[in-house]
Design a protein around this motif. Structure first.
Motif, mmCIF file in Angstrom:
data_model
loop_
_atom_site.group_PDB
_atom_site.id
_atom_site.type_symbol
_atom_site.label_atom_id
_atom_site.label_comp_id
_atom_site.label_asym_id
_atom_site.label_seq_id
_atom_site.Cartn_x
_atom_site.Cartn_y
_atom_site.Cartn_z
ATOM 1 N N MET A 1 39.974 29.673 47.101
ATOM 2 C CA MET A 1 41.223 29.735 45.987
ATOM 3 C C MET A 1 40.517 29.480 44.404
ATOM 4 O O MET A 1 41.882 29.944 43.791
ATOM 5 C CB MET A 1 41.588 28.018 46.060
ATOM 6 C CG MET A 1 42.734 28.048 47.597
ATOM 7 S SD MET A 1 43.527 27.057 47.909
ATOM 8 C CE MET A 1 44.609 27.543 49.922
ATOM 9 N N PRO A 2 39.811 29.219 44.109
ATOM 10 C CA PRO A 2 39.305 29.073 42.407
ATOM 11 C C PRO A 2 38.711 30.080 41.930
ATOM 12 O O PRO A 2 39.498 30.540 41.199
ATOM 13 C CB PRO A 2 38.386 27.806 41.732
ATOM 14 C CG PRO A 2 38.489 26.713 43.410
ATOM 15 C CD PRO A 2 38.617 27.847 44.366
ATOM 16 N N PHE A 3 38.385 30.960 42.814
ATOM 17 C CA PHE A 3 37.970 32.296 42.490
ATOM 18 C C PHE A 3 39.297 33.291 42.230
ATOM 19 O O PHE A 3 39.307 33.841 41.810
ATOM 20 C CB PHE A 3 36.671 32.733 43.798
ATOM 21 C CG PHE A 3 35.821 31.839 43.422
ATOM 22 C CD1 PHE A 3 35.111 32.233 42.232
ATOM 23 C CD2 PHE A 3 35.518 30.802 44.127
ATOM 24 C CE1 PHE A 3 33.720 31.385 42.348
ATOM 25 C CE2 PHE A 3 34.323 30.640 44.208
ATOM 26 C CZ PHE A 3 33.624 30.122 43.661
ATOM 27 N N MET A 4 39.974 33.143 43.464
ATOM 28 C CA MET A 4 41.064 34.184 43.953
ATOM 29 C C MET A 4 42.547 33.576 42.368
ATOM 30 O O MET A 4 42.581 34.959 42.151
ATOM 31 C CB MET A 4 41.763 33.789 45.538
ATOM 32 C CG MET A 4 41.108 34.327 45.931
ATOM 33 S SD MET A 4 40.863 35.480 46.068
ATOM 34 C CE MET A 4 42.129 36.882 45.982
ATOM 35 N N VAL A 5 41.912 32.777 41.471
ATOM 36 C CA VAL A 5 43.154 31.555 40.542
ATOM 37 C C VAL A 5 42.204 33.293 39.335
ATOM 38 O O VAL A 5 43.523 33.840 38.388
ATOM 39 C CB VAL A 5 43.632 30.605 40.522
ATOM 40 C CG1 VAL A 5 43.782 30.304 39.411
ATOM 41 C CG2 VAL A 5 44.471 30.315 41.892
ATOM 42 N N CYS A 6 41.675 33.088 39.483
ATOM 43 C CA CYS A 6 40.495 33.796 38.756
ATOM 44 C C CYS A 6 40.670 34.629 37.986
ATOM 45 O O CYS A 6 41.705 35.805 37.108
ATOM 46 C CB CYS A 6 39.113 33.280 38.411
ATOM 47 S SG CYS A 6 39.060 31.392 38.091
ATOM 48 N N ILE A 7 41.107 36.027 39.530
ATOM 49 C CA ILE A 7 40.589 37.101 39.490
ATOM 50 C C ILE A 7 42.511 37.356 39.649
ATOM 51 O O ILE A 7 42.488 38.553 38.690
ATOM 52 C CB ILE A 7 40.721 37.520 41.178
ATOM 53 C CG1 ILE A 7 38.884 37.146 41.407
ATOM 54 C CG2 ILE A 7 40.831 38.715 41.673
ATOM 55 C CD1 ILE A 7 38.133 37.193 42.411
ATOM 56 N N GLU A 8 43.534 36.867 40.025
ATOM 57 C CA GLU A 8 45.217 36.996 39.160
ATOM 58 C C GLU A 8 44.812 37.007 38.546
ATOM 59 O O GLU A 8 46.027 37.714 38.027
ATOM 60 C CB GLU A 8 45.172 36.122 40.624
ATOM 61 C CG GLU A 8 45.516 36.558 42.067
ATOM 62 C CD GLU A 8 46.016 37.581 42.720
ATOM 63 O OE1 GLU A 8 46.952 38.472 41.866
ATOM 64 O OE2 GLU A 8 45.201 38.545 43.500
ATOM 65 N N THR A 9 44.575 36.211 37.926
ATOM 66 C CA THR A 9 44.622 35.799 36.173
ATOM 67 C C THR A 9 44.247 36.741 35.366
ATOM 68 O O THR A 9 45.243 37.857 34.711
ATOM 69 C CB THR A 9 44.889 34.991 35.562
ATOM 70 O OG1 THR A 9 44.952 33.329 36.451
ATOM 71 C CG2 THR A 9 44.559 34.354 34.137
ATOM 72 N N ILE A 10 43.112 37.282 35.696
ATOM 73 C CA ILE A 10 42.893 38.295 35.257
ATOM 74 C C ILE A 10 43.626 40.702 35.086
ATOM 75 O O ILE A 10 43.454 40.548 34.312
ATOM 76 C CB ILE A 10 41.343 39.098 35.522
ATOM 77 C CG1 ILE A 10 39.868 37.281 34.663
ATOM 78 C CG2 ILE A 10 40.527 40.089 34.571
ATOM 79 C CD1 ILE A 10 38.906 37.410 35.324
ATOM 80 N N SER A 11 44.093 39.915 36.463
ATOM 81 C CA SER A 11 44.476 41.077 36.534
ATOM 82 C C SER A 11 46.000 41.092 36.581
ATOM 83 O O SER A 11 46.249 42.460 36.748
ATOM 84 C CB SER A 11 44.703 40.990 38.543
ATOM 85 O OG SER A 11 45.294 39.669 38.792
ATOM 86 N N ASN A 12 46.770 40.190 36.453
ATOM 87 C CA ASN A 12 47.543 39.730 35.371
ATOM 88 C C ASN A 12 47.704 40.325 33.958
ATOM 89 O O ASN A 12 48.440 41.063 33.818
ATOM 90 C CB ASN A 12 48.718 38.317 35.945
ATOM 91 C CG ASN A 12 49.054 38.606 37.333
ATOM 92 O OD1 ASN A 12 49.648 39.077 38.006
ATOM 93 N ND2 ASN A 12 49.066 37.428 38.037
ATOM 94 N N LEU A 13 46.793 39.942 33.476
ATOM 95 C CA LEU A 13 46.475 40.102 31.652
ATOM 96 C C LEU A 13 46.471 41.278 31.652
ATOM 97 O O LEU A 13 46.442 41.983 30.623
ATOM 98 C CB LEU A 13 44.950 39.002 32.113
ATOM 99 C CG LEU A 13 45.736 37.443 31.510
ATOM 100 C CD1 LEU A 13 44.107 36.733 30.929
ATOM 101 C CD2 LEU A 13 46.759 37.145 30.855
#
Length: 226
Positions: free
Chosen positions: A141-153
């Protein structure tokens, strides 16, 4: 004579030391016949059919539950202005505004920013839940939050770079082939002309496809915040 290869994207057009390059952004309105605005004509019926089809498709992408009246008009207008500017760039000595990141970022960044503000203010819980895809193991979950945040940005950047890069690529190829016309033999000149015509047809298709892709991706991004 061109100073460098990329000077084709920034021609010097001025009147009384006033730069007129960005005037090409609104020149698309000049190629629309005046009869389009007054009486139903073939141009009007063709464009009206395109708008109706785009409205139906964007309405499906946004979702019937989340759609508001007139919301698809934003993306239809976005498609129209990008397509007009892409086509205007195919004419000689006309400034190609959509090949510049300042133009594409000016279209992508405000849209993305408004979607994010709307989503985080009105659907905060959904936006937090969207950062972790369903079925993700707890350890990831922590890695997915980072990945999804970067993909949104990076979404506005990918929208802008995709449109600008596709416009630049085709124009550079046309310029490179066109510059060889003065040094090749007359027997190869006809092949070069046919190749340029084929590339112009391809670029016309790219002009429509890239404007459609930009509008569809913007529609999908807006549907994710509802």
């Amino acid at each position: 004579m061109m100073v460098n290869l990329f000077s084709v994207f920034d021609p010097s057009t001025s009147l009384y030391n006033l730069s007129l390059n960005w005037m090409s952004t609104i020149m698309g309105l000049m190629i629309i016949p005046s009869t389009y605005w007054f009486i139903p004509s073939r141009h009007f019926m063709l464009w009206n059919k395109i708008i109706i089809n785009l409205h139906g498709e964007f309405k499906t992408l946004i979702g019937f539950k989340n759609i508001n009246k007139g919301s698809t008009l934003i993306f239809i207008s976005l498609f129209s202005i990008i397509m007009f500017n892409n086509f205007m760039g195919l004419f000689p000595y006309i400034f190609t505004s959509t090949s510049h990141l300042i133009m594409t970022l000016s279209l992508a960044l405000p849209l993305w920013f408004s979607f994010m503000i709307f989503g985080w203010i009105n659907n905060t819980h959904y936006m937090f839940a969207h950062l972790v895809p369903q079925g993700t193991p707890p350890i990831l979950m922590p890695f997915m939050v980072c990945i999804e945040t970067i993909s949104n940005l990076i979404r506005p950047g990918t929208l802008a770079v995709r449109l600008a890069a596709n416009m630049i690529a085709g124009h550079l190829l046309l310029t490179l082939l066109g510059n060889t016309g003065s040094v090749i033999s007359s027997s190869l000149l006809m092949i070069l002309i046919m190749t340029q015509i084929a590339l112009l047809i391809l670029e016309s298709a790219v002009a429509i496809i890239q404007s459609y892709v930009f509008a569809v991706l913007s529609t999908l991004y807006s549907s994710e915040v509802n």
